[in-house]
Design a protein around this motif. Structure first.
Motif, PDB file in Angstrom:
ATOM      1  N   ASN A  22      33.059  50.790  30.778  1.00  0.00           N
ATOM      2  CA  ASN A  22      31.916  49.852  30.559  1.00  0.00           C
ATOM      3  C   ASN A  22      31.783  48.868  29.324  1.00  0.00           C
ATOM      4  OD1 ASN A  22      30.972  50.090  33.007  1.00  0.00           O
ATOM      5  ND2 ASN A  22      29.516  51.860  32.116  1.00  0.00           N
ATOM      6  N   LYS A  23      32.696  49.185  28.368  1.00  0.00           N
ATOM      7  CA  LYS A  23      31.854  47.992  26.336  1.00  0.00           C
ATOM      8  C   LYS A  23      33.848  47.603  27.254  1.00  0.00           C
ATOM      9  CE  LYS A  23      31.134  51.616  23.524  1.00  0.00           C
ATOM     10  NZ  LYS A  23      31.082  52.537  21.911  1.00  0.00           N
ATOM     11  N   THR A  24      34.944  47.676  27.868  1.00  0.00           N
ATOM     12  CA  THR A  24      36.058  47.037  27.704  1.00  0.00           C
ATOM     13  C   THR A  24      35.554  45.865  28.626  1.00  0.00           C
ATOM     14  OG1 THR A  24      37.956  48.867  27.125  1.00  0.00           O
ATOM     15  CG2 THR A  24      37.894  46.845  28.638  1.00  0.00           C
ATOM     16  N   PHE A  25      35.073  46.134  29.458  1.00  0.00           N
ATOM     17  CA  PHE A  25      34.918  44.665  31.070  1.00  0.00           C
ATOM     18  C   PHE A  25      33.186  44.016  30.351  1.00  0.00           C
ATOM     19  CE2 PHE A  25      37.006  47.916  33.719  1.00  0.00           C
ATOM     20  CZ  PHE A  25      38.071  46.548  34.324  1.00  0.00           C
ATOM     21  N   GLY A  26      32.646  44.923  29.518  1.00  0.00           N
ATOM     22  CA  GLY A  26      31.518  44.064  28.748  1.00  0.00           C
ATOM     23  C   GLY A  26      32.104  42.909  27.633  1.00  0.00           C
ATOM     24  N   CYS A  27      32.826  43.080  27.149  1.00  0.00           N
ATOM     25  CA  CYS A  27      34.417  42.805  26.409  1.00  0.00           C
ATOM     26  C   CYS A  27      34.840  41.477  26.769  1.00  0.00           C
ATOM     27  CB  CYS A  27      34.960  43.291  24.864  1.00  0.00           C
ATOM     28  SG  CYS A  27      33.950  44.161  23.634  1.00  0.00           S
ATOM     29  N   VAL A  28      35.293  41.424  27.678  1.00  0.00           N
ATOM     30  CA  VAL A  28      36.441  40.598  28.534  1.00  0.00           C
ATOM     31  C   VAL A  28      35.801  39.614  29.170  1.00  0.00           C
ATOM     32  CG1 VAL A  28      37.520  40.622  30.902  1.00  0.00           C
ATOM     33  CG2 VAL A  28      38.031  42.766  29.022  1.00  0.00           C
ATOM     34  N   ARG A  29      33.953  40.291  29.847  1.00  0.00           N
ATOM     35  CA  ARG A  29      33.006  38.863  30.747  1.00  0.00           C
ATOM     36  C   ARG A  29      32.241  38.325  28.600  1.00  0.00           C
ATOM     37  NH1 ARG A  29      28.736  41.718  33.474  1.00  0.00           N
ATOM     38  NH2 ARG A  29      27.352  40.639  31.018  1.00  0.00           N
ATOM     39  N   PHE A  30      32.295  38.900  27.625  1.00  0.00           N
ATOM     40  CA  PHE A  30      32.029  37.999  26.974  1.00  0.00           C
ATOM     41  C   PHE A  30      32.813  37.282  26.195  1.00  0.00           C
ATOM     42  CE2 PHE A  30      31.631  37.525  22.630  1.00  0.00           C
ATOM     43  CZ  PHE A  30      30.248  36.408  22.356  1.00  0.00           C
ATOM     44  N   ILE A  31      34.108  37.394  26.204  1.00  0.00           N
ATOM     45  CA  ILE A  31      35.450  36.364  25.866  1.00  0.00           C
ATOM     46  C   ILE A  31      35.523  34.824  26.748  1.00  0.00           C
ATOM     47  CG2 ILE A  31      37.782  36.463  25.186  1.00  0.00           C
ATOM     48  CD1 ILE A  31      36.482  37.367  23.399  1.00  0.00           C
ATOM     49  N   TYR A  32      35.488  35.629  28.148  1.00  0.00           N
ATOM     50  CA  TYR A  32      36.212  35.064  29.659  1.00  0.00           C
ATOM     51  C   TYR A  32      34.724  33.614  29.264  1.00  0.00           C
ATOM     52  CZ  TYR A  32      36.207  32.966  33.562  1.00  0.00           C
ATOM     53  OH  TYR A  32      36.325  31.299  35.207  1.00  0.00           O
ATOM     54  N   ASN A  33      33.522  33.908  29.393  1.00  0.00           N
ATOM     55  CA  ASN A  33      32.118  32.900  29.068  1.00  0.00           C
ATOM     56  C   ASN A  33      31.938  32.019  27.658  1.00  0.00           C
ATOM     57  OD1 ASN A  33      31.515  34.255  31.189  1.00  0.00           O
ATOM     58  ND2 ASN A  33      29.968  35.254  30.333  1.00  0.00           N
ATOM     59  N   MET A  34      32.955  32.728  26.393  1.00  0.00           N
ATOM     60  CA  MET A  34      33.279  31.692  25.837  1.00  0.00           C
ATOM     61  C   MET A  34      34.693  30.997  25.557  1.00  0.00           C
ATOM     62  SD  MET A  34      30.697  32.531  23.724  1.00  0.00           S
ATOM     63  CE  MET A  34      31.982  31.146  22.254  1.00  0.00           C
ATOM     64  N   ILE A  35      35.694  31.465  26.485  1.00  0.00           N
ATOM     65  CA  ILE A  35      36.401  30.064  26.526  1.00  0.00           C
ATOM     66  C   ILE A  35      36.344  29.288  27.209  1.00  0.00           C
ATOM     67  CG2 ILE A  35      38.799  29.982  27.527  1.00  0.00           C
ATOM     68  CD1 ILE A  35      39.578  32.591  25.481  1.00  0.00           C
ATOM     69  N   LEU A  36      35.428  29.621  28.940  1.00  0.00           N
ATOM     70  CA  LEU A  36      35.297  29.161  29.160  1.00  0.00           C
ATOM     71  C   LEU A  36      33.817  27.543  29.168  1.00  0.00           C
ATOM     72  CD1 LEU A  36      34.825  27.313  32.663  1.00  0.00           C
ATOM     73  CD2 LEU A  36      32.367  29.794  32.957  1.00  0.00           C
ATOM     74  N   TYR A  37      33.066  28.027  28.160  1.00  0.00           N
ATOM     75  CA  TYR A  37      32.050  27.332  27.937  1.00  0.00           C
ATOM     76  C   TYR A  37      33.118  26.307  26.351  1.00  0.00           C
ATOM     77  CZ  TYR A  37      28.403  25.718  24.176  1.00  0.00           C
ATOM     78  OH  TYR A  37      27.615  24.786  23.340  1.00  0.00           O
ATOM     79  N   ILE A  38      33.720  26.477  26.362  1.00  0.00           N
ATOM     80  CA  ILE A  38      34.624  25.816  25.248  1.00  0.00           C
ATOM     81  C   ILE A  38      35.054  24.803  25.887  1.00  0.00           C
ATOM     82  CG2 ILE A  38      36.344  25.931  23.428  1.00  0.00           C
ATOM     83  CD1 ILE A  38      35.002  28.227  22.830  1.00  0.00           C
ATOM     84  N   VAL A  39      35.686  25.159  27.207  1.00  0.00           N
ATOM     85  CA  VAL A  39      36.288  24.552  28.158  1.00  0.00           C
ATOM     86  C   VAL A  39      35.808  23.364  28.462  1.00  0.00           C
ATOM     87  CG1 VAL A  39      37.888  24.587  30.060  1.00  0.00           C
ATOM     88  CG2 VAL A  39      38.532  25.839  28.512  1.00  0.00           C
ATOM     89  N   ASN A  40      34.671  23.521  28.928  1.00  0.00           N
ATOM     90  CA  ASN A  40      33.199  22.541  29.097  1.00  0.00           C
ATOM     91  C   ASN A  40      32.602  22.212  27.578  1.00  0.00           C
ATOM     92  OD1 ASN A  40      33.269  23.640  32.117  1.00  0.00           O
ATOM     93  ND2 ASN A  40      31.750  25.649  31.339  1.00  0.00           N
ATOM     94  N   LYS A  41      32.953  22.483  26.799  1.00  0.00           N
ATOM     95  CA  LYS A  41      32.521  21.936  25.761  1.00  0.00           C
ATOM     96  C   LYS A  41      33.707  20.182  25.939  1.00  0.00           C
ATOM     97  CE  LYS A  41      28.747  21.788  23.841  1.00  0.00           C
ATOM     98  NZ  LYS A  41      27.619  20.802  23.539  1.00  0.00           N
TER      99      LYS A  41
END
Length: 50
Positions: A22-41
């Motif tokens: 759960n910790k691993t997939f939580g971190c992966v999801r967080f990083i993916y969402n941050m990268i997606l946010y940066i790309v959208n900006k």
């Protein structure tokens, strides 16, 4: 003749392993969402994808 070969696996993790998964997939999801946010900006500012 062509046919598909399928293997199904089921895991039964211990409580410590469940926590780690759960910790691993939580971190992966967080990083993916941050990268997606940066790309959208960047797309909003520049108007093109990298």
């Amino acid at each position: 003749m062509k046919y598909n070969l399928v293997f199904k696996y089921r895991i039964y993790p211990s409580e410590g392993q469940k926590l780690l998964i759960n910790k691993t997939f939580g971190c992966v999801r967080f990083i993916y969402n941050m990268i997606l946010y940066i790309v959208n900006k960047i797309y909003e500012e520049i108007g093109e994808n990298k």
